[in-house]
Scaffold this motif. Sequence first.
Motif, short mmCIF file in Angstrom:
data_model
loop_
_atom_site.label_atom_id
_atom_site.label_comp_id
_atom_site.label_asym_id
_atom_site.label_seq_id
_atom_site.Cartn_x
_atom_site.Cartn_y
_atom_site.Cartn_z
N LEU A 1 -0.63 -1.69 -9.46
CA LEU A 1 -0.11 -0.33 -9.31
C LEU A 1 1.26 -0.35 -8.65
CD1 LEU A 1 -0.48 2.70 -9.60
CD2 LEU A 1 -1.77 2.71 -7.45
N ALA A 2 1.46 -1.23 -7.66
CA ALA A 2 2.76 -1.34 -7.02
C ALA A 2 3.82 -1.82 -8.01
CB ALA A 2 2.68 -2.28 -5.82
N PRO B 1 -4.07 7.50 1.41
CA PRO B 1 -3.50 8.30 2.50
C PRO B 1 -1.98 8.43 2.41
CG PRO B 1 -5.10 6.71 3.35
CD PRO B 1 -4.85 6.35 1.92
N TYR B 2 -1.32 7.36 2.02
CA TYR B 2 0.14 7.41 1.88
C TYR B 2 0.54 8.32 0.71
CZ TYR B 2 -0.03 3.34 4.95
OH TYR B 2 -0.27 2.50 6.01
N ALA B 3 -0.22 8.24 -0.37
CA ALA B 3 0.07 9.07 -1.53
C ALA B 3 -0.08 10.55 -1.19
CB ALA B 3 -0.85 8.70 -2.69
N ALA B 4 -1.15 10.91 -0.49
CA ALA B 4 -1.39 12.31 -0.13
C ALA B 4 -0.29 12.83 0.80
CB ALA B 4 -2.75 12.46 0.52
N THR B 5 0.12 12.00 1.75
CA THR B 5 1.19 12.41 2.68
C THR B 5 2.49 12.68 1.93
OG1 THR B 5 0.24 11.17 4.52
CG2 THR B 5 2.59 11.67 4.64
N TYR B 6 2.86 11.77 1.05
CA TYR B 6 4.11 11.93 0.31
C TYR B 6 4.06 13.16 -0.58
CZ TYR B 6 8.33 10.68 -2.23
OH TYR B 6 9.59 10.70 -2.76
N LEU B 7 2.96 13.37 -1.29
CA LEU B 7 2.85 14.50 -2.20
C LEU B 7 2.87 15.82 -1.45
CD1 LEU B 7 2.45 15.67 -5.00
CD2 LEU B 7 -0.01 15.26 -4.78
N ARG B 8 2.16 15.89 -0.33
CA ARG B 8 2.08 17.15 0.42
C ARG B 8 3.46 17.57 0.93
NH1 ARG B 8 -1.29 15.50 3.76
NH2 ARG B 8 -3.15 16.16 2.62
N ILE B 9 4.20 16.64 1.49
CA ILE B 9 5.50 16.98 2.04
C ILE B 9 6.52 17.26 0.94
CG2 ILE B 9 7.41 16.12 3.45
CD1 ILE B 9 5.34 14.52 5.05
N TRP C 1 -7.81 11.74 -7.94
CA TRP C 1 -8.02 11.86 -9.38
C TRP C 1 -7.14 10.89 -10.15
CZ3 TRP C 1 -4.80 13.68 -13.38
CH2 TRP C 1 -5.45 13.87 -14.61
N LEU C 2 -5.95 10.62 -9.61
CA LEU C 2 -5.04 9.70 -10.27
C LEU C 2 -5.40 8.24 -10.04
CD1 LEU C 2 -1.57 11.40 -9.69
CD2 LEU C 2 -2.82 11.16 -11.84
N GLY C 3 -6.45 7.98 -9.26
CA GLY C 3 -6.94 6.62 -9.13
C GLY C 3 -6.37 5.82 -7.98
N ALA C 4 -5.73 6.47 -7.00
CA ALA C 4 -5.21 5.74 -5.85
C ALA C 4 -6.37 5.11 -5.08
CB ALA C 4 -4.42 6.67 -4.93
N GLY C 5 -6.23 3.84 -4.71
CA GLY C 5 -7.27 3.15 -3.97
C GLY C 5 -7.34 3.60 -2.52
N THR C 6 -8.30 3.06 -1.80
CA THR C 6 -8.51 3.48 -0.41
C THR C 6 -7.31 3.16 0.47
OG1 THR C 6 -9.65 1.38 0.01
CG2 THR C 6 -11.01 3.28 -0.55
N GLN C 7 -6.60 2.07 0.17
CA GLN C 7 -5.43 1.72 0.97
C GLN C 7 -4.25 2.63 0.67
OE1 GLN C 7 -5.02 -2.47 -0.06
NE2 GLN C 7 -5.70 -3.04 2.00
N ALA C 8 -4.04 2.94 -0.61
CA ALA C 8 -2.85 3.70 -1.01
C ALA C 8 -3.03 5.21 -0.88
CB ALA C 8 -2.48 3.35 -2.45
N ALA D 1 0.83 -1.20 0.00
CA ALA D 1 0.00 0.00 0.00
C ALA D 1 0.87 1.25 0.00
CB ALA D 1 -0.94 0.00 1.21
N GLN D 2 1.94 1.23 0.81
CA GLN D 2 2.85 2.38 0.83
C GLN D 2 3.55 2.54 -0.52
OE1 GLN D 2 2.49 0.14 3.22
NE2 GLN D 2 2.91 0.97 5.26
N LEU D 3 3.96 1.41 -1.12
CA LEU D 3 4.63 1.49 -2.41
C LEU D 3 3.69 2.00 -3.49
CD1 LEU D 3 7.17 0.97 -4.06
CD2 LEU D 3 6.43 -1.40 -4.35
N ALA D 4 2.43 1.53 -3.47
CA ALA D 4 1.45 2.01 -4.43
C ALA D 4 1.19 3.50 -4.22
CB ALA D 4 0.15 1.23 -4.30
N GLY D 5 1.15 3.94 -2.96
CA GLY D 5 0.97 5.36 -2.68
C GLY D 5 2.13 6.19 -3.19
N LEU D 6 3.35 5.66 -3.03
CA LEU D 6 4.52 6.35 -3.56
C LEU D 6 4.44 6.47 -5.08
CD1 LEU D 6 7.42 7.48 -3.32
CD2 LEU D 6 8.23 5.13 -3.47
#
Length: 448
Positions: free
Chosen positions: A271-272, A134-142, A125-132, A51-56
């Motif tokens: 996605l991962a 939150p991690y994607a948003a955290t990485y992008l914001r920082i 909008w990019l299609g991240a699933g419910t698991q990925a 999930a973290q890798l997919a978020g990344l």
Amino acid sequence: MNDDPTQDADDTTHLCEQQVLGLAIPALGALLAEPLFVLTDSAIVGHLGSAQLAGLGTAGAALNTLVNVCVFLAYNTTAQVSRLIGAGLRKQGLARGIDGLYLAAGIGLLLAVVGVLGAEPIVRWLGAGTQAAPYAATYLRISSVGLPGMLLVLAATGLLRGLRDMRTPLLVAAAAAVVNTLVNWILVYPCGLGIAGSAAGTAGVQTAMAGAYAYIVVRACRAEGISPWPDARAIRASLTANFALLVRTIGLRVYWLAAVWAAGRLGTDALAANTIAGNLWITLALALDALAIAAQALVGHELGAGRIGQTRRMVARMNRWGLWFGVITGIGLAALSPVLAGAFTSDPAVARLLTPVALVTAAFLPAAGVVFVLDGVLIGAGDAVFLAWASLACTAVFLGLLAILFAAHGDLTWLWVAVGVFTLARLACFWFRARGTAWVRVGAQAER
């Protein structure tokens, strides 16, 4: 204008065997060091979980889009500066590079605001699933906090390339890659910050790189007796003139974002795996781009000096090198494909998806080698309008292939076949353009 065939042939032999390699080899080192930032993040974050890798992967696609739509800050600066240097106007060339730095800082601040405030809707909008997600948003914001630094690095690198100084970007990028690896690992694991630590480490290192480049450029200005302050009119003119190159880059980013979106529709594991494959593709493609960087600087310089025959022979030689470079890297990737997955993930499902994708990627790398060279040639020649139209046309082809893929219920491997066809479409466009004369414009300024 010097267009004597005998003299051109002698000069080109020396150029291809000395200057091209002298520019391409350090450019290769710098280009390999830069994507190591992303590969390091993938290797470190990948062991936190799929999930973290997919978020990344999702956040990285968004972040790279925000940065890469501004790649004209490097490309056009290289072309402009190298033309002016070729025409014997060194001070004017350096001044244009300074203007590019200020333009980069302004755009970077605007994009940072977009990334920080819009992180959550962007990753959804990019299609991240419910698991990925939150991690994607955290990485992008920082990571967005480091965008001004990232764009300053682009502009400064373009300036130095135009001056045919490839050594400085190599040293800065190599040092930053080592520091990035150490800092990210410490923040993610000993400090326990997880994916947020990886984002903070990368943003901090990119900002430090920008500071190093700013110091180098200011010192160069003092040595030449040039004011380090910007010319507002030149900045506005540069932004206007770069619109076509911006469109070219947007087309390429639309294609890449569409691929990430399609992988997200295929599931979290897909996605991962696509994240790893995409990072490998970018790393190898940018390695091939070393010849393109040399082409940008040399084509701009030779056309600025009016040496048409020498330019054409140089392009032919570099195309052959691009092809063989692609063959060698493709063979290497194919040979390593069975063991690559273990370096990036411990999830067996992700590993199973990655192996056939790596083989497909390897098959298209020879074509990518020539594509990158010709792209650099046309950028160096200032042929931005053609590049914009070609980018939009090839992206349309890719989107059509995606529609067929989903209609036929294709998997991740077929998605990467579509990426390969997109590469072949670009090759066809560039090859026919390079055979003509419309891109050949001499003098200190390329016609727009």
